[in-house]
Design a protein around this motif. Structure first.
Motif, PDB file in Angstrom:
ATOM      1  N   LEU A  51     -40.391  33.381 -36.756  1.00  0.00           N
ATOM      2  CA  LEU A  51     -39.459  34.493 -36.549  1.00  0.00           C
ATOM      3  C   LEU A  51     -38.236  34.434 -37.460  1.00  0.00           C
ATOM      4  O   LEU A  51     -37.598  35.465 -37.698  1.00  0.00           O
ATOM      5  CB  LEU A  51     -38.994  34.519 -35.088  1.00  0.00           C
ATOM      6  CG  LEU A  51     -40.063  34.817 -34.033  1.00  0.00           C
ATOM      7  CD1 LEU A  51     -39.473  34.689 -32.631  1.00  0.00           C
ATOM      8  CD2 LEU A  51     -40.640  36.211 -34.238  1.00  0.00           C
ATOM      9  N   THR A  52     -37.903  33.235 -37.953  1.00  0.00           N
ATOM     10  CA  THR A  52     -36.621  33.082 -38.660  1.00  0.00           C
ATOM     11  C   THR A  52     -36.743  32.801 -40.152  1.00  0.00           C
ATOM     12  O   THR A  52     -35.722  32.638 -40.811  1.00  0.00           O
ATOM     13  CB  THR A  52     -35.792  31.946 -38.027  1.00  0.00           C
ATOM     14  OG1 THR A  52     -36.536  30.717 -38.098  1.00  0.00           O
ATOM     15  CG2 THR A  52     -35.469  32.256 -36.574  1.00  0.00           C
ATOM     16  N   SER A 170     -28.852  30.408 -40.151  1.00  0.00           N
ATOM     17  CA  SER A 170     -28.422  30.719 -38.789  1.00  0.00           C
ATOM     18  C   SER A 170     -28.693  29.540 -37.864  1.00  0.00           C
ATOM     19  O   SER A 170     -29.542  28.672 -38.140  1.00  0.00           O
ATOM     20  CB  SER A 170     -29.169  31.953 -38.273  1.00  0.00           C
ATOM     21  OG  SER A 170     -30.544  31.666 -38.096  1.00  0.00           O
ATOM     22  N   ALA A 171     -27.985  29.541 -36.725  1.00  0.00           N
ATOM     23  CA  ALA A 171     -28.197  28.484 -35.733  1.00  0.00           C
ATOM     24  C   ALA A 171     -29.620  28.516 -35.190  1.00  0.00           C
ATOM     25  O   ALA A 171     -30.208  27.472 -34.889  1.00  0.00           O
ATOM     26  CB  ALA A 171     -27.191  28.637 -34.588  1.00  0.00           C
ATOM     27  N   LEU A 172     -30.212  29.713 -35.085  1.00  0.00           N
ATOM     28  CA  LEU A 172     -31.577  29.830 -34.567  1.00  0.00           C
ATOM     29  C   LEU A 172     -32.576  29.195 -35.529  1.00  0.00           C
ATOM     30  O   LEU A 172     -33.508  28.497 -35.108  1.00  0.00           O
ATOM     31  CB  LEU A 172     -31.915  31.297 -34.333  1.00  0.00           C
ATOM     32  CG  LEU A 172     -33.084  31.587 -33.390  1.00  0.00           C
ATOM     33  CD1 LEU A 172     -32.799  31.036 -32.004  1.00  0.00           C
ATOM     34  CD2 LEU A 172     -33.356  33.080 -33.317  1.00  0.00           C
ATOM     35  N   TRP A 177     -36.045  24.412 -37.222  1.00  0.00           N
ATOM     36  CA  TRP A 177     -36.350  23.249 -38.059  1.00  0.00           C
ATOM     37  C   TRP A 177     -36.391  21.974 -37.216  1.00  0.00           C
ATOM     38  O   TRP A 177     -37.317  21.180 -37.323  1.00  0.00           O
ATOM     39  CB  TRP A 177     -35.296  23.094 -39.147  1.00  0.00           C
ATOM     40  CG  TRP A 177     -35.285  24.174 -40.181  1.00  0.00           C
ATOM     41  CD1 TRP A 177     -36.172  25.206 -40.304  1.00  0.00           C
ATOM     42  CD2 TRP A 177     -34.321  24.342 -41.233  1.00  0.00           C
ATOM     43  NE1 TRP A 177     -35.816  26.003 -41.373  1.00  0.00           N
ATOM     44  CE2 TRP A 177     -34.702  25.501 -41.961  1.00  0.00           C
ATOM     45  CE3 TRP A 177     -33.195  23.643 -41.629  1.00  0.00           C
ATOM     46  CZ2 TRP A 177     -33.970  25.954 -43.063  1.00  0.00           C
ATOM     47  CZ3 TRP A 177     -32.467  24.091 -42.724  1.00  0.00           C
ATOM     48  CH2 TRP A 177     -32.859  25.235 -43.437  1.00  0.00           C
ATOM     49  N   GLN A 178     -35.353  21.789 -36.388  1.00  0.00           N
ATOM     50  CA  GLN A 178     -35.245  20.535 -35.641  1.00  0.00           C
ATOM     51  C   GLN A 178     -36.299  20.434 -34.540  1.00  0.00           C
ATOM     52  O   GLN A 178     -36.863  19.351 -34.306  1.00  0.00           O
ATOM     53  CB  GLN A 178     -33.846  20.407 -35.044  1.00  0.00           C
ATOM     54  CG  GLN A 178     -32.740  20.274 -36.078  1.00  0.00           C
ATOM     55  CD  GLN A 178     -31.443  19.837 -35.439  1.00  0.00           C
ATOM     56  OE1 GLN A 178     -31.388  18.891 -34.682  1.00  0.00           O
ATOM     57  NE2 GLN A 178     -30.361  20.536 -35.758  1.00  0.00           N
ATOM     58  N   LEU A 222     -27.827  27.924 -28.978  1.00  0.00           N
ATOM     59  CA  LEU A 222     -26.433  28.038 -28.534  1.00  0.00           C
ATOM     60  C   LEU A 222     -25.682  26.727 -28.753  1.00  0.00           C
ATOM     61  O   LEU A 222     -24.510  26.717 -29.142  1.00  0.00           O
ATOM     62  CB  LEU A 222     -26.391  28.413 -27.048  1.00  0.00           C
ATOM     63  CG  LEU A 222     -26.865  29.818 -26.681  1.00  0.00           C
ATOM     64  CD1 LEU A 222     -26.908  29.982 -25.162  1.00  0.00           C
ATOM     65  CD2 LEU A 222     -25.952  30.878 -27.292  1.00  0.00           C
ATOM     66  N   TRP A 223     -26.353  25.597 -28.516  1.00  0.00           N
ATOM     67  CA  TRP A 223     -25.735  24.279 -28.674  1.00  0.00           C
ATOM     68  C   TRP A 223     -25.338  24.032 -30.130  1.00  0.00           C
ATOM     69  O   TRP A 223     -24.222  23.629 -30.433  1.00  0.00           O
ATOM     70  CB  TRP A 223     -26.700  23.225 -28.172  1.00  0.00           C
ATOM     71  CG  TRP A 223     -26.189  21.822 -28.108  1.00  0.00           C
ATOM     72  CD1 TRP A 223     -26.492  20.796 -28.948  1.00  0.00           C
ATOM     73  CD2 TRP A 223     -25.280  21.268 -27.136  1.00  0.00           C
ATOM     74  NE1 TRP A 223     -25.858  19.637 -28.552  1.00  0.00           N
ATOM     75  CE2 TRP A 223     -25.107  19.901 -27.441  1.00  0.00           C
ATOM     76  CE3 TRP A 223     -24.628  21.805 -26.024  1.00  0.00           C
ATOM     77  CZ2 TRP A 223     -24.293  19.066 -26.685  1.00  0.00           C
ATOM     78  CZ3 TRP A 223     -23.821  20.961 -25.271  1.00  0.00           C
ATOM     79  CH2 TRP A 223     -23.650  19.620 -25.600  1.00  0.00           C
ATOM     80  N   PHE A 224     -26.282  24.273 -31.056  1.00  0.00           N
ATOM     81  CA  PHE A 224     -26.000  24.045 -32.471  1.00  0.00           C
ATOM     82  C   PHE A 224     -24.993  25.072 -33.003  1.00  0.00           C
ATOM     83  O   PHE A 224     -24.200  24.762 -33.892  1.00  0.00           O
ATOM     84  CB  PHE A 224     -27.288  24.087 -33.284  1.00  0.00           C
ATOM     85  CG  PHE A 224     -28.241  22.967 -32.961  1.00  0.00           C
ATOM     86  CD1 PHE A 224     -27.770  21.671 -32.783  1.00  0.00           C
ATOM     87  CD2 PHE A 224     -29.599  23.201 -32.810  1.00  0.00           C
ATOM     88  CE1 PHE A 224     -28.644  20.630 -32.467  1.00  0.00           C
ATOM     89  CE2 PHE A 224     -30.476  22.166 -32.504  1.00  0.00           C
ATOM     90  CZ  PHE A 224     -29.984  20.883 -32.332  1.00  0.00           C
TER      91      PHE A 224
END
Length: 293
Positions: A51-52, A170-172, A177-178, A222-224
């Motif tokens: 999606l990203t 982006s954070a998403l 990746w992680q 949200l955390w990242f």
């Protein structure tokens, strides 16, 4: 966006993580902790990748694998070991130590000053978690304690390094990746260490969907995001919201008792989280507030 909004959005992540114990015990098959962790991380990570915009560039692969190991693979594996070998209250209290570790690691890796008020808030939070969760049946298994402290250290390292290594995405996508890296690391361990997984029921799949899509993909984004905008010490203090949520869900959904001591512990945790946000607020540089005559 205001700092208060950033704190609120970041706090949603540990609030949701507080449902992990309830969802795991009530919906997932027992005896497959590493397999469940891999199925929580890898499908959600692959979906987010699609999606990203795909995998990280080659220059970021090493850092992403390190972050995936600290934030997901190593952290979740050690957490399961601690949960199996220790009473839940002891494991969660050891986990709360990661706030102290973040303060020290942020000093070494980011140059963040160590503030007495931040240390006091973190220590108060650990005390509150202990009052909230520890009971007379608490026991200290050496391997369980080592795993609990290792999980806290892994989470702390992942928190600080996620702030230190900020990719221009982006954070998403950073979460994708992680999660994928963590799932790739966990999958071989699951295949080697655990028996084949039996057929999953609709309830099992619903639990995995919640833990993967909401409890991992959405909340870690949200955390990242919060780590990119707030101080690591402030973010780590928000993690103490998780045991409060877990206890409230146990009381409201499972009918577990809630004692006055636990209520006091919850109040101390919430107060320490508030104090931690104030103590970790960035201060203006000397002379920045001086106005010309």
């Amino acid at each position: 966006m205001s700092r208060s909004t950033d704190i609120f959005l970041t706090a949603l992540a540990p609030v949701v993580w507080g449902s992990t114990y309830l969802v795991t015990t009530e919906t997932l098959p027992a005896g497959y902790p590493v397999t469940m962790a891999a199925l929580r991380a890898l499908p959600a990570g692959l979906l987010l990748l699609a999606l990203t915009g795909g995998p990280p560039p080659r220059a970021w692969l090493g850092r992403v694998m390190v972050l995936g190991a600290f934030n997901f693979a190593l952290f979740w594996a050690l957490l399961f070991v601690a949960a199996y070998r220790l009473p839940g209250g002891v494991a969660a209290t050891l986990g709360a130590m990661q706030t102290m570790m973040v303060i020290v690691m942020a000093r070494g890796w980011l140059g963040t000053p160590i503030r007495g008020a931040a240390v006091a808030a973190a220590a108060s939070g650990v005390l509150g978690v202990a009052l909230l969760l520890l009971g007379p049946e608490a026991a200290l298994d050496p391997w369980g304690v080592a795993a609990g402290l290792g999980a806290a250290a892994s989470m702390a390292a992942g928190t600080v390094l996620s702030r230190k290594w900020q990719p221009p995405v982006s954070a998403l996508r950073f979460t994708a990746w992680q999660l994928t890296a963590g799932g790739v690391i966990l999958l071989p361990s699951a295949l080697l260490l655990e028996p084949p997984l039996p057929g999953l029921s609709a309830l099992n799949l619903a639990g995995l969907a919640w833990l993967g899509l909401i409890g991992a993909a959405a909340t870690y984004a949200l955390w990242f995001r919060g780590l990119a905008r707030l101080e690591p010490g402030a973010v780590s203090m928000l993690g103490m919201m998780s045991p409060v949520t877990a206890v409230l869900l146990g009381w409201g959904v499972l009918g577990q008792a809630l004692t006055p001591v636990q209520g006091l512990g919850a109040v101390i945790v919430l107060a320490s989280v508030w104090a931690g946000q104030r103590a970790n607020r960035p201060r203006p540089a000397p002379g920045a507030a001086i106005r010309p005559a």
